[in-house]
Design a protein around this motif. Sequence first.
Motif, PDB file in Angstrom:
ATOM      1  N   ARG A   2    -105.619-130.986  27.860  1.00 13.98           N
ATOM      2  CA  ARG A   2    -105.438-129.980  28.808  1.00 13.98           C
ATOM      3  C   ARG A   2    -104.913-128.899  27.877  1.00 13.98           C
ATOM      4  NH1 ARG A   2    -102.004-133.286  33.351  1.00 13.98           N
ATOM      5  NH2 ARG A   2    -101.881-130.916  34.205  1.00 13.98           N
ATOM      6  N   CYS A   3    -105.725-128.570  27.059  1.00 15.62           N
ATOM      7  CA  CYS A   3    -105.335-127.313  26.011  1.00 15.62           C
ATOM      8  C   CYS A   3    -105.040-125.906  26.822  1.00 15.62           C
ATOM      9  CB  CYS A   3    -106.416-127.288  25.062  1.00 15.62           C
ATOM     10  SG  CYS A   3    -106.428-128.619  23.883  1.00 15.62           S
ATOM     11  N   GLU A   4    -105.847-125.618  27.813  1.00 14.78           N
ATOM     12  CA  GLU A   4    -105.584-124.421  28.328  1.00 14.78           C
ATOM     13  C   GLU A   4    -104.000-124.329  29.058  1.00 14.78           C
ATOM     14  OE1 GLU A   4    -106.739-121.281  28.640  1.00 14.78           O
ATOM     15  OE2 GLU A   4    -108.474-121.866  27.321  1.00 14.78           O
ATOM     16  N   GLU A   5    -103.671-125.286  29.498  1.00 14.84           N
ATOM     17  CA  GLU A   5    -102.301-125.357  30.043  1.00 14.84           C
ATOM     18  C   GLU A   5    -101.263-125.299  29.023  1.00 14.84           C
ATOM     19  OE1 GLU A   5    -102.255-128.196  34.062  1.00 14.84           O
ATOM     20  OE2 GLU A   5    -103.945-128.791  32.333  1.00 14.84           O
ATOM     21  N   ALA A   6    -101.572-126.187  27.824  1.00 16.20           N
ATOM     22  CA  ALA A   6    -100.876-126.235  26.697  1.00 16.20           C
ATOM     23  C   ALA A   6    -100.447-124.791  26.226  1.00 16.20           C
ATOM     24  CB  ALA A   6    -101.437-127.161  25.926  1.00 16.20           C
ATOM     25  N   VAL A  13    -102.921-125.345  19.187  1.00 14.37           N
ATOM     26  CA  VAL A  13    -103.849-125.403  20.533  1.00 14.37           C
ATOM     27  C   VAL A  13    -104.950-124.460  20.461  1.00 14.37           C
ATOM     28  CG1 VAL A  13    -103.785-124.968  22.867  1.00 14.37           C
ATOM     29  CG2 VAL A  13    -101.794-126.208  22.082  1.00 14.37           C
ATOM     30  N   TYR A  14    -104.651-123.259  19.708  1.00 17.47           N
ATOM     31  CA  TYR A  14    -105.656-122.158  19.459  1.00 17.47           C
ATOM     32  C   TYR A  14    -106.849-122.999  18.796  1.00 17.47           C
ATOM     33  CZ  TYR A  14    -103.027-118.175  21.163  1.00 17.47           C
ATOM     34  OH  TYR A  14    -102.383-117.308  21.944  1.00 17.47           O
ATOM     35  N   GLN A  15    -106.706-123.691  17.689  1.00 25.43           N
ATOM     36  CA  GLN A  15    -107.677-124.271  16.872  1.00 25.43           C
ATOM     37  C   GLN A  15    -108.531-125.220  17.665  1.00 25.43           C
ATOM     38  OE1 GLN A  15    -105.763-125.867  13.495  1.00 25.43           O
ATOM     39  NE2 GLN A  15    -107.846-126.908  12.627  1.00 25.43           N
ATOM     40  N   LEU A  44    -110.058-119.560  16.315  1.00 25.52           N
ATOM     41  CA  LEU A  44    -109.618-119.777  14.811  1.00 25.52           C
ATOM     42  C   LEU A  44    -108.991-118.695  14.343  1.00 25.52           C
ATOM     43  CD1 LEU A  44    -112.575-121.941  13.515  1.00 25.52           C
ATOM     44  CD2 LEU A  44    -110.660-122.436  14.712  1.00 25.52           C
ATOM     45  N   GLN A  45    -109.192-117.675  14.493  1.00 30.60           N
ATOM     46  CA  GLN A  45    -108.462-116.190  14.210  1.00 30.60           C
ATOM     47  C   GLN A  45    -106.962-116.365  14.680  1.00 30.60           C
ATOM     48  OE1 GLN A  45    -109.284-114.338  11.885  1.00 30.60           O
ATOM     49  NE2 GLN A  45    -111.337-114.729  11.464  1.00 30.60           N
ATOM     50  N   ASP A  46    -107.087-116.705  16.110  1.00 24.94           N
ATOM     51  CA  ASP A  46    -105.568-116.870  16.665  1.00 24.94           C
ATOM     52  C   ASP A  46    -104.707-117.876  16.160  1.00 24.94           C
ATOM     53  OD1 ASP A  46    -106.105-114.671  18.372  1.00 24.94           O
ATOM     54  OD2 ASP A  46    -107.151-116.163  19.779  1.00 24.94           O
ATOM     55  N   ALA A  47    -105.427-118.848  15.782  1.00 26.65           N
ATOM     56  CA  ALA A  47    -104.616-119.951  15.250  1.00 26.65           C
ATOM     57  C   ALA A  47    -104.131-119.701  13.787  1.00 26.65           C
ATOM     58  CB  ALA A  47    -105.719-121.456  15.012  1.00 26.65           C
ATOM     59  N   MET A  48    -105.007-118.795  12.851  1.00 30.04           N
ATOM     60  CA  MET A  48    -104.537-118.349  11.569  1.00 30.04           C
ATOM     61  C   MET A  48    -103.356-117.530  11.795  1.00 30.04           C
ATOM     62  SD  MET A  48    -106.061-119.775   9.076  1.00 30.04           S
ATOM     63  CE  MET A  48    -106.731-118.868   7.698  1.00 30.04           C
ATOM     64  N   ARG A  49    -103.522-116.649  12.698  1.00 34.90           N
ATOM     65  CA  ARG A  49    -102.476-115.646  12.933  1.00 34.90           C
ATOM     66  C   ARG A  49    -101.086-116.453  13.254  1.00 34.90           C
ATOM     67  NH1 ARG A  49    -104.030-113.235  17.417  1.00 34.90           N
ATOM     68  NH2 ARG A  49    -102.216-114.734  18.516  1.00 34.90           N
ATOM     69  N   ASN A  96    -102.554-127.395   8.701  1.00 40.45           N
ATOM     70  CA  ASN A  96    -103.565-126.745   9.696  1.00 40.45           C
ATOM     71  C   ASN A  96    -104.149-125.532   9.080  1.00 40.45           C
ATOM     72  OD1 ASN A  96    -103.387-129.096  11.507  1.00 40.45           O
ATOM     73  ND2 ASN A  96    -102.060-128.001  12.955  1.00 40.45           N
ATOM     74  N   ARG A  97    -103.232-124.737   8.574  1.00 39.49           N
ATOM     75  CA  ARG A  97    -103.968-123.440   7.956  1.00 39.49           C
ATOM     76  C   ARG A  97    -104.712-123.919   6.805  1.00 39.49           C
ATOM     77  NH1 ARG A  97    -100.445-118.309   5.626  1.00 39.49           N
ATOM     78  NH2 ARG A  97    -100.208-119.683   3.925  1.00 39.49           N
TER      79      ARG A  97
END
Length: 171
Positions: free
Chosen positions: A56-60, A84-86, A91-96, A114-115
Motif C-alpha cells: 500500500r505504497c500510496e498510503e505509505a 516508497v518513491y523507489q 526514481l528522481q524523487d527517491a534519489m532526492r 538504496n541510493r
Amino acid sequence: MGRVIKYEGGLMDTATTEKLKAFVRGEMTWAEVEGMTFEEAKAIAQVGCDLAAAGRCEEARILFEGLVEGNPKDTASRAALGTVYQKLGRLQDAMREYSAALERDPRNPVALVNRGELYLRQGNRQGFTDIANAVEADPHGETSAGRRARALVKAIALAAVEKMKEAKAQA
C-alpha cells in the motif's frame, strides 16, 4: 494527535507565538511546534513501513511525506520516503530523499544502500562507494539495509570474478 494550532481571534498565548516565530526563523520544525514526540513520529513511521510492506505504497507515501514535511531533519523518514518513491517508480524523487537524508546523516544505511543501487543501475560508480559505506555503517548486518548491502557487495564481487574468468578464457 490532532494538534493543529487554532486561532479564534483575541490574543495568542506567548509560548505559541514564540514557537511560531522560531518556526519562521528555521529554528524549529513544524513537528516541534505541534509538540510531536519521538515516540509518536516513530509510531506513525511504523504504520508507514507496514503499509509499504503490504504493498500500500500510496498510503505509505502520504504518511512519510507528512513526517518529512513536519520534520525535514528526520533522516529515517526521508530514507523511508525515498524507499516508497523507489517502489512507486519515482526514481528522481527517491534519489532526492536519499541524498537529503545523507546530507544530515552520512551513515544512514537505508539511504546508502538504496541510493547506491540506483546509482549502479544508472552506471554511476558512486553506487559502489555508497554500498561500501552502507556495509561500513552496519558492519555486522544488524539492519535489513546492512544485510542487503553485504549481499550486494558479494554479488558484485562474484560478477567481477566471473567477468575476469570469461576475459581470461577468451584471451
